[in-house]
Scaffold this motif. Sequence first.
Motif, PDB file in Angstrom:
ATOM      1  N   VAL A  63      78.727 -91.205 -67.888  1.00  0.00           N
ATOM      2  CA  VAL A  63      79.763 -91.382 -68.656  1.00  0.00           C
ATOM      3  C   VAL A  63      80.935 -92.087 -68.122  1.00  0.00           C
ATOM      4  CG1 VAL A  63      79.168 -89.190 -69.643  1.00  0.00           C
ATOM      5  CG2 VAL A  63      81.193 -89.187 -68.116  1.00  0.00           C
ATOM      6  N   LYS A  64      81.132 -92.463 -66.685  1.00  0.00           N
ATOM      7  CA  LYS A  64      82.145 -93.098 -66.222  1.00  0.00           C
ATOM      8  C   LYS A  64      82.471 -94.667 -67.050  1.00  0.00           C
ATOM      9  CE  LYS A  64      81.941 -91.074 -61.460  1.00  0.00           C
ATOM     10  NZ  LYS A  64      81.511 -91.392 -60.100  1.00  0.00           N
ATOM     11  N   GLY A  65      83.682 -94.853 -67.209  1.00  0.00           N
ATOM     12  CA  GLY A  65      83.850 -95.996 -67.986  1.00  0.00           C
ATOM     13  C   GLY A  65      83.848 -95.960 -69.329  1.00  0.00           C
ATOM     14  N   ARG A  66      83.263 -94.847 -69.965  1.00  0.00           N
ATOM     15  CA  ARG A  66      82.981 -94.759 -71.276  1.00  0.00           C
ATOM     16  C   ARG A  66      83.979 -93.336 -71.887  1.00  0.00           C
ATOM     17  NH1 ARG A  66      78.301 -93.345 -73.610  1.00  0.00           N
ATOM     18  NH2 ARG A  66      77.859 -92.198 -71.832  1.00  0.00           N
ATOM     19  N   PHE A  67      84.026 -92.506 -71.113  1.00  0.00           N
ATOM     20  CA  PHE A  67      84.696 -91.264 -71.461  1.00  0.00           C
ATOM     21  C   PHE A  67      86.101 -91.258 -70.548  1.00  0.00           C
ATOM     22  CE2 PHE A  67      80.614 -88.404 -72.653  1.00  0.00           C
ATOM     23  CZ  PHE A  67      80.360 -89.354 -73.607  1.00  0.00           C
ATOM     24  N   THR A  68      87.033 -90.547 -71.232  1.00  0.00           N
ATOM     25  CA  THR A  68      88.330 -90.412 -70.616  1.00  0.00           C
ATOM     26  C   THR A  68      88.904 -89.104 -70.801  1.00  0.00           C
ATOM     27  OG1 THR A  68      88.745 -92.582 -70.872  1.00  0.00           O
ATOM     28  CG2 THR A  68      90.643 -91.132 -70.203  1.00  0.00           C
ATOM     29  N   ILE A  69      89.012 -87.879 -69.954  1.00  0.00           N
ATOM     30  CA  ILE A  69      89.506 -86.684 -69.994  1.00  0.00           C
ATOM     31  C   ILE A  69      90.885 -86.726 -69.535  1.00  0.00           C
ATOM     32  CG2 ILE A  69      89.193 -86.018 -67.582  1.00  0.00           C
ATOM     33  CD1 ILE A  69      88.134 -83.243 -68.889  1.00  0.00           C
ATOM     34  N   SER A  70      91.863 -85.957 -70.238  1.00  0.00           N
ATOM     35  CA  SER A  70      93.175 -86.015 -70.409  1.00  0.00           C
ATOM     36  C   SER A  70      93.534 -84.585 -70.603  1.00  0.00           C
ATOM     37  CB  SER A  70      93.985 -86.750 -71.168  1.00  0.00           C
ATOM     38  OG  SER A  70      93.813 -86.647 -72.542  1.00  0.00           O
ATOM     39  N   ARG A  71      94.907 -84.105 -70.200  1.00  0.00           N
ATOM     40  CA  ARG A  71      95.185 -82.855 -70.498  1.00  0.00           C
ATOM     41  C   ARG A  71      96.761 -82.859 -71.316  1.00  0.00           C
ATOM     42  NH1 ARG A  71      98.543 -80.202 -66.664  1.00  0.00           N
ATOM     43  NH2 ARG A  71      99.031 -81.439 -64.954  1.00  0.00           N
ATOM     44  N   HIS A  72      96.996 -81.710 -71.837  1.00  0.00           N
ATOM     45  CA  HIS A  72      98.668 -81.601 -72.469  1.00  0.00           C
ATOM     46  C   HIS A  72      99.354 -81.280 -71.065  1.00  0.00           C
ATOM     47  CE1 HIS A  72     101.583 -80.582 -74.968  1.00  0.00           C
ATOM     48  NE2 HIS A  72     100.743 -81.018 -76.215  1.00  0.00           N
ATOM     49  N   ASN A  73     100.538 -81.843 -71.282  1.00  0.00           N
ATOM     50  CA  ASN A  73     101.600 -81.423 -70.227  1.00  0.00           C
ATOM     51  C   ASN A  73     102.101 -80.134 -70.194  1.00  0.00           C
ATOM     52  OD1 ASN A  73     101.460 -84.106 -69.407  1.00  0.00           O
ATOM     53  ND2 ASN A  73     103.076 -84.976 -70.610  1.00  0.00           N
ATOM     54  N   THR A  74     102.023 -79.229 -71.387  1.00  0.00           N
ATOM     55  CA  THR A  74     102.639 -78.101 -71.154  1.00  0.00           C
ATOM     56  C   THR A  74     101.781 -77.018 -71.923  1.00  0.00           C
ATOM     57  OG1 THR A  74     103.601 -78.518 -73.653  1.00  0.00           O
ATOM     58  CG2 THR A  74     105.047 -78.878 -71.697  1.00  0.00           C
ATOM     59  N   LYS A  75     100.730 -77.488 -72.597  1.00  0.00           N
ATOM     60  CA  LYS A  75      99.784 -76.254 -73.119  1.00  0.00           C
ATOM     61  C   LYS A  75      98.619 -76.226 -72.012  1.00  0.00           C
ATOM     62  CE  LYS A  75      99.609 -77.927 -77.145  1.00  0.00           C
ATOM     63  NZ  LYS A  75      99.202 -78.074 -78.737  1.00  0.00           N
ATOM     64  N   THR A  76      97.809 -75.507 -72.090  1.00  0.00           N
ATOM     65  CA  THR A  76      96.631 -75.473 -71.561  1.00  0.00           C
ATOM     66  C   THR A  76      95.463 -76.117 -72.433  1.00  0.00           C
ATOM     67  OG1 THR A  76      97.202 -73.457 -70.183  1.00  0.00           O
ATOM     68  CG2 THR A  76      94.964 -73.938 -70.104  1.00  0.00           C
ATOM     69  N   ALA A  77      95.246 -77.162 -72.267  1.00  0.00           N
ATOM     70  CA  ALA A  77      94.362 -78.120 -73.467  1.00  0.00           C
ATOM     71  C   ALA A  77      93.904 -79.155 -72.533  1.00  0.00           C
ATOM     72  CB  ALA A  77      95.362 -78.312 -74.685  1.00  0.00           C
ATOM     73  N   VAL A  78      92.673 -79.615 -73.098  1.00  0.00           N
ATOM     74  CA  VAL A  78      92.273 -80.713 -72.583  1.00  0.00           C
ATOM     75  C   VAL A  78      91.702 -81.338 -73.677  1.00  0.00           C
ATOM     76  CG1 VAL A  78      91.676 -80.056 -70.372  1.00  0.00           C
ATOM     77  CG2 VAL A  78      90.118 -79.749 -72.188  1.00  0.00           C
ATOM     78  N   TYR A  79      91.262 -83.080 -73.531  1.00  0.00           N
ATOM     79  CA  TYR A  79      90.871 -83.819 -74.590  1.00  0.00           C
ATOM     80  C   TYR A  79      89.979 -84.670 -73.932  1.00  0.00           C
ATOM     81  CZ  TYR A  79      95.343 -81.983 -76.414  1.00  0.00           C
ATOM     82  OH  TYR A  79      96.546 -81.116 -76.719  1.00  0.00           O
ATOM     83  N   LEU A  80      88.885 -84.987 -74.653  1.00  0.00           N
ATOM     84  CA  LEU A  80      87.789 -85.770 -74.243  1.00  0.00           C
ATOM     85  C   LEU A  80      87.423 -87.068 -75.108  1.00  0.00           C
ATOM     86  CD1 LEU A  80      85.902 -86.270 -71.795  1.00  0.00           C
ATOM     87  CD2 LEU A  80      83.942 -85.229 -73.401  1.00  0.00           C
ATOM     88  N   GLN A  81      87.907 -88.095 -74.657  1.00  0.00           N
ATOM     89  CA  GLN A  81      87.763 -89.332 -75.675  1.00  0.00           C
ATOM     90  C   GLN A  81      86.588 -90.140 -75.090  1.00  0.00           C
ATOM     91  OE1 GLN A  81      89.947 -90.513 -78.161  1.00  0.00           O
ATOM     92  NE2 GLN A  81      88.009 -91.960 -78.473  1.00  0.00           N
ATOM     93  N   MET A  82      85.588 -89.990 -76.089  1.00  0.00           N
ATOM     94  CA  MET A  82      84.439 -90.344 -75.793  1.00  0.00           C
ATOM     95  C   MET A  82      84.185 -91.898 -76.499  1.00  0.00           C
ATOM     96  SD  MET A  82      82.013 -86.904 -76.018  1.00  0.00           S
ATOM     97  CE  MET A  82      82.428 -86.729 -77.718  1.00  0.00           C
ATOM     98  N   ASN A  83      84.016 -92.789 -75.768  1.00  0.00           N
ATOM     99  CA  ASN A  83      83.745 -94.326 -76.368  1.00  0.00           C
ATOM    100  C   ASN A  83      82.388 -94.766 -76.134  1.00  0.00           C
ATOM    101  OD1 ASN A  83      86.545 -94.384 -77.464  1.00  0.00           O
ATOM    102  ND2 ASN A  83      87.306 -95.495 -75.432  1.00  0.00           N
ATOM    103  N   SER A  84      81.800 -95.683 -76.730  1.00  0.00           N
ATOM    104  CA  SER A  84      80.727 -96.574 -76.460  1.00  0.00           C
ATOM    105  C   SER A  84      79.380 -95.339 -76.495  1.00  0.00           C
ATOM    106  CB  SER A  84      80.576 -97.274 -75.361  1.00  0.00           C
ATOM    107  OG  SER A  84      81.587 -98.285 -75.244  1.00  0.00           O
ATOM    108  N   LEU A  85      79.552 -94.451 -77.628  1.00  0.00           N
ATOM    109  CA  LEU A  85      78.569 -93.280 -77.578  1.00  0.00           C
ATOM    110  C   LEU A  85      76.948 -94.034 -77.739  1.00  0.00           C
ATOM    111  CD1 LEU A  85      80.631 -90.783 -79.418  1.00  0.00           C
ATOM    112  CD2 LEU A  85      79.524 -90.452 -77.303  1.00  0.00           C
ATOM    113  N   LYS A  86      76.216 -93.245 -76.727  1.00  0.00           N
ATOM    114  CA  LYS A  86      74.570 -93.548 -76.980  1.00  0.00           C
ATOM    115  C   LYS A  86      74.014 -92.302 -77.314  1.00  0.00           C
ATOM    116  CE  LYS A  86      75.507 -96.263 -72.456  1.00  0.00           C
ATOM    117  NZ  LYS A  86      75.056 -96.253 -71.271  1.00  0.00           N
ATOM    118  N   PRO A  87      72.740 -92.655 -77.815  1.00  0.00           N
ATOM    119  CA  PRO A  87      71.855 -91.540 -78.283  1.00  0.00           C
ATOM    120  C   PRO A  87      71.888 -90.424 -77.455  1.00  0.00           C
ATOM    121  CG  PRO A  87      71.102 -93.488 -79.172  1.00  0.00           C
ATOM    122  CD  PRO A  87      72.015 -93.898 -78.154  1.00  0.00           C
TER     123      PRO A  87
END
Length: 115
Positions: A63-87
């Motif tokens: 997933v390197k180069g396609r997915f990006t993980i990030s977290r919220h600065n104050t809440k315990t939360a994470v986000y996964l942006q998934m681009n160029s998705l494949k089957p």
Amino acid sequence: QVRLVESGGGLVQPGGSLRLSCAASERVFGLYIMGWHRQAPGKQRELVANISTGSLTNYADSVKGRFTISRHNTKTAVYLQMNSLKPEDTAVYYCNLKFNQNDIWGQGTQVTVSS
């Protein structure tokens, strides 16, 4: 007991994008690692990406180069942006939170990449 609530899965065409979100039911203080794993039918669960409280990230090679993980600065939360998705990204995606001696999993959200 901390619980994880996931959202953002769905059906998308190849080449499309999705954003997954995961939030803990209460804020976790101190050091923790939070991230996403996935499990496709007939396969073992595998790490997709995770991020530490120091914002150090770790990605699966697939997933390197396609997915990006990030977290919220104050809440315990994470986000996964998934681009160029494949089957082959089709799987149930599980949020995971590790802190102290706790290893907590979300209920999973389905991601299907298909035309």
